[in-house]
Design a protein around this motif. Structure first.
Motif, PDB file in Angstrom:
ATOM      1  N   PHE A  85       0.769  -1.190  -0.029  1.00 42.16           N
ATOM      2  CA  PHE A  85       0.129  -0.113   0.011  1.00 42.16           C
ATOM      3  C   PHE A  85       0.989   1.350   0.060  1.00 42.16           C
ATOM      4  O   PHE A  85       1.805   1.163   0.471  1.00 42.16           O
ATOM      5  N   ASN A  87       0.701   3.884   1.963  1.00 40.17           N
ATOM      6  CA  ASN A  87       1.213   4.136   3.162  1.00 40.17           C
ATOM      7  C   ASN A  87       1.674   3.119   4.067  1.00 40.17           C
ATOM      8  O   ASN A  87       1.235   3.003   5.231  1.00 40.17           O
ATOM      9  N   SER A  89       0.895   0.733   5.836  1.00 40.54           N
ATOM     10  CA  SER A  89      -0.046   0.110   6.563  1.00 40.54           C
ATOM     11  C   SER A  89       0.552  -1.116   7.269  1.00 40.54           C
ATOM     12  O   SER A  89       0.353  -2.209   7.315  1.00 40.54           O
ATOM     13  N   LEU A  90       1.616  -0.902   8.134  1.00 34.61           N
ATOM     14  CA  LEU A  90       2.342  -1.773   9.047  1.00 34.61           C
ATOM     15  C   LEU A  90       1.457  -1.695  10.239  1.00 34.61           C
ATOM     16  O   LEU A  90       0.913  -0.543  10.713  1.00 34.61           O
ATOM     17  N   LEU A  91       1.260  -2.674  11.096  1.00 29.59           N
ATOM     18  CA  LEU A  91       0.712  -2.527  12.404  1.00 29.59           C
ATOM     19  C   LEU A  91       1.603  -1.965  13.470  1.00 29.59           C
ATOM     20  O   LEU A  91       2.435  -2.934  13.545  1.00 29.59           O
ATOM     21  N   PRO A  92       1.391  -1.073  14.041  1.00 27.58           N
ATOM     22  CA  PRO A  92       2.290  -0.382  14.647  1.00 27.58           C
ATOM     23  C   PRO A  92       2.743  -1.208  16.201  1.00 27.58           C
ATOM     24  O   PRO A  92       3.735  -0.645  16.500  1.00 27.58           O
ATOM     25  N   TRP A  93       1.843  -1.945  16.336  1.00 32.39           N
ATOM     26  CA  TRP A  93       2.365  -2.580  17.587  1.00 32.39           C
ATOM     27  C   TRP A  93       2.922  -3.975  17.488  1.00 32.39           C
ATOM     28  O   TRP A  93       3.234  -4.557  18.523  1.00 32.39           O
ATOM     29  N   LEU A  94       3.262  -4.214  16.323  1.00 33.92           N
ATOM     30  CA  LEU A  94       3.864  -5.508  16.070  1.00 33.92           C
ATOM     31  C   LEU A  94       5.403  -4.933  15.452  1.00 33.92           C
ATOM     32  O   LEU A  94       5.398  -3.747  14.791  1.00 33.92           O
ATOM     33  N   LEU A 102       3.062 -12.297  10.373  1.00 32.03           N
ATOM     34  CA  LEU A 102       1.571 -12.598  10.245  1.00 32.03           C
ATOM     35  C   LEU A 102       1.366 -12.871   8.823  1.00 32.03           C
ATOM     36  O   LEU A 102       0.189 -13.882   8.937  1.00 32.03           O
ATOM     37  N   ASN A 139       7.498   2.754  14.415  1.00 33.18           N
ATOM     38  CA  ASN A 139       7.566   3.909  14.742  1.00 33.18           C
ATOM     39  C   ASN A 139       9.191   4.268  14.831  1.00 33.18           C
ATOM     40  O   ASN A 139       9.513   5.287  15.133  1.00 33.18           O
ATOM     41  N   LYS A 146      10.100   1.539   6.330  1.00 32.04           N
ATOM     42  CA  LYS A 146       8.715   0.969   6.678  1.00 32.04           C
ATOM     43  C   LYS A 146       8.252   0.362   5.341  1.00 32.04           C
ATOM     44  O   LYS A 146       7.615  -0.612   5.216  1.00 32.04           O
ATOM     45  N   ARG A 153       6.766  -7.888   3.357  1.00 26.77           N
ATOM     46  CA  ARG A 153       5.546  -8.491   3.695  1.00 26.77           C
ATOM     47  C   ARG A 153       4.770  -9.041   2.475  1.00 26.77           C
ATOM     48  O   ARG A 153       4.350 -10.439   2.696  1.00 26.77           O
TER      49      ARG A 153
END
Lengths: 264, 317
Positions: A85, A87, A89-94, A102, A139, A146, A153
């Motif tokens: 994508f 932007n 679109s990574l999951l910030p808590w992983l 994942l 982050n 990123k 991924r």
């Protein structure tokens, strides 16, 4: 039927139901993509190039027509198509690792032991040059990094087609150039089939085998398709002096600004 | 306004000056030690480093002073006004009298002489226990409900009018229903806590679910994740900060309400104790109770803020 082609778009049309009524976004889209080919979709904003990519990804379904990916009709999102994508679109808590894991777990989870899944994840991150940041959170890394994780991924699941939606649009020019070079290397290494949405003429010419130029919306369609016959591996510096490169570049610019100029 | 600002500044500059003298002295002693063994070159470097260290320490101390001095001044003013009020109205106990009463109360907080005469520690603990139970039950019901309301539009539209009507109702209005159904004071008080803490949890959780960025859900879609993975890897972590905000709001309200509920229901608890002391006309105990309620409430909220901070993730940057 179309077995020779890796990706087939047949008479595709997409309408949206808006408050102002029926909106025809794209129509009469016909496209054949060979295995290992790199195709860029270029056009002014609002020409429906992202709409077409979403149809390929299966995030939305066509109002008319058929899309076939690796011999199977596209009826929804699936792991045979890896999507990057705009932007990241990574999951910030992983962590970077977990973000890629994942996807790997989803596709190879039942079939392979954990160690193998881990290895696949690490290989994917190594491929995009991120072995050193594997356990960092999104982050903690730069925008370019990123986007690399996003590419890792998408590639880690070994998709039949890699779909890129303006992947470098949000990056600064230097980082973008660097990542374009990386993408050239990665695509050459993995022999991936790629469809990439872009609005950057140089990016399209540098990376693609074919450039699909779209007319302006509404009811946008494919205007012209340009074959880019530049030898690979391509080198940014060498191409800067190459007259063929400038010929292709001029062809795209002419299409965009002379034939299909968009009213500002 | 200007007075309130200048006062702490004057006080703090005094303190920093003292700190300056002390560190200058320390510096002198340390440099004296150095001279004996080091060459002039490295000595200059060391001195510069030392001076730097001193400056950093001074900055640290002065920022600490800037933070604490105004608070201390505020407290001093508060006690002064209180003392003044106590002097013009002799029914209000002076700060000293209240302090003495508090010291006496807290010297033996866990005595028990029958159900109506227990130490202040027992009273606080019983109130906390009620809040914990009502609050815990509210979380058990409210958080899953919030998830479902956030996920399913139909459920959202179905429950929205009911929540809108019931939420503004004072929790104490539910007390008679609790007494009627449970026929006992204690479960009725827990019921009131349950009712008042459930709304923020439902609303914040459902809003959190609705505000999950489409990007994250697109990731779930292109990867074809299972519902369980979507919940554990995307929904739950994304909603957690919202949920914890709801929990934090709830505990604040619950602690406010328990005092009022206990005044009405009686039994053991800080609210009841406060009311009991009013009946006994021990005003200094009432003031102690007010401070205790305030401090416990502050601690509860701080605790939850700490927990919430652990689960904050940085979306931007």
């Amino acid at each position: 039927m179309n077995h020779n082609f890796h990706l087939v778009v047949d008479n595709v049309e997409k309408r949206f139901d808006t408050k102002q009524g029926d909106f025809l976004a794209i129509r009469d889209i016909n496209l054949r993509v060979n295995r290992g080919e790199f195709v860029a979709l270029i056009g002014h904003s609002g020409c429906g190039k992202s709409t077409l990519l979403n149809l390929l990804a299966g995030l939305s379904l066509p109002s008319n027509g058929v899309l076939v990916c690796a011999g199977r009709e596209v009826k929804g999102p699936g792991p045979d198509r890896g999507v990057v994508f705009q932007n990241h679109s990574l999951l910030p808590w992983l962590t970077c690792f977990d973000n890629v894991y994942l996807a790997v777990e989803r596709v190879f989870g039942g079939k392979e032991p954990k160690a193998k899944l881990k290895e696949r994840t690490e290989d994917a991150l190594k491929l995009v040059g991120l072995s050193h940041a594997i356990h960092k959170h999104p982050n903690e890394i730069s925008g370019g990094m990123k986007q690399r994780v996003g590419i890792a991924r998408a590639l880690a699941i070994e998709p039949a087609v890699l779909l890129l939606d303006e992947p470098f649009g949000a990056l600064d020019a230097l980082t973008r150039a660097h990542l374009q070079d990386e993408l050239l290397r990665i695509v050459a290494e993995t022999k991936s089939t790629v469809v990439m949405v872009t609005h950057d003429v140089d990016e399209a010419v540098l990376l693609s085998d074919r450039i699909v130029m779209m007319t302006n919306g509404p009811a946008a369609t494919i205007g012209e398709i340009l074959d880019v016959k530049l030898a690979r591996p391509r080198d940014r510096l060498a191409l800067a002096e190459d007259s063929n490169y400038h010929h292709y570049r001029k062809a795209v610019v002419e299409f965009l600004y002379a034939k299909h100029k968009k009213a500002a | 306004m200007s007075n309130a600002i200048t006062l702490p500044l004057v006080a703090s500059s005094n303190v920093t000056e003292r700190e300056n003298k002390r560190s200058a002295h320390e510096m002198f002693v340390e440099t004296a030690k150095l001279t004996s063994e080091e060459t002039s070159d490295s000595r200059a470097a060391r001195e510069a480093e030392l001076a730097n260290k001193m400056r950093r320490r001074r900055e640290r101390v002065s920022s600490l002073v800037h933070a604490t001095v105004p608070a201390l001044v505020g407290f001093a003013l508060f006690v002064l006004v209180w003392q003044f009020l106590a002097q013009i109205n002799n029914q209000i106990p002076s700060p000293a009298k209240v302090w003495a009463a508090a010291v006496k109360l807290f010297s033996d907080p866990f005595y028990s002489k029958g159900p109506n005469d227990q130490g202040i520690g027992w009273n606080i603990l019983s109130s906390l226990k009620r809040v914990g139970m009502g609050f815990g039950l509210a979380a058990l019901v409210g958080i899953p409900l919030g998830f479902m309301i956030g996920r399913f539009t139909f459920l959202n539209r179905m429950t929205a009018p009911i929540i809108a009507i019931l939420r503004p109702v004072s929790p104490l209005a539910w007390l008679p229903i609790g007494l009627l159904v449970f026929k006992a004071a204690n479960p009725a008080a827990i019921w009131v806590i349950f009712i008042c803490s459930i709304w923020p949890m439902i609303i914040n959780t459902s809003v959190g679910v609705q505000r999950i960025p489409q990007d994250y859900l697109n990731v779930a879609r292109v990867l074809n994740l299972s519902e369980w993975k979507i919940f554990t890897k995307i929904l739950f972590p994304a909603v957690l900060p919202y949920m914890l905000t709801g929990v934090k709001l709830s505990i604040g309200v619950a602690w406010l309400v328990i005092v009022a509920a206990e005044m009405l229901t009686g039994g053991v608890g800080i609210g009841f104790w406060l009311w009991d002391e009013w009946n006994n006309l021990v005003v200094e105990h009432i003031i102690v109770a007010i401070f205790v309620i305030g401090i416990v409430g502050l601690l509860l909220e701080q605790l939850l803020t700490r927990i919430a901070a652990r689960f904050e993730f940085n979306e931007k940057s």
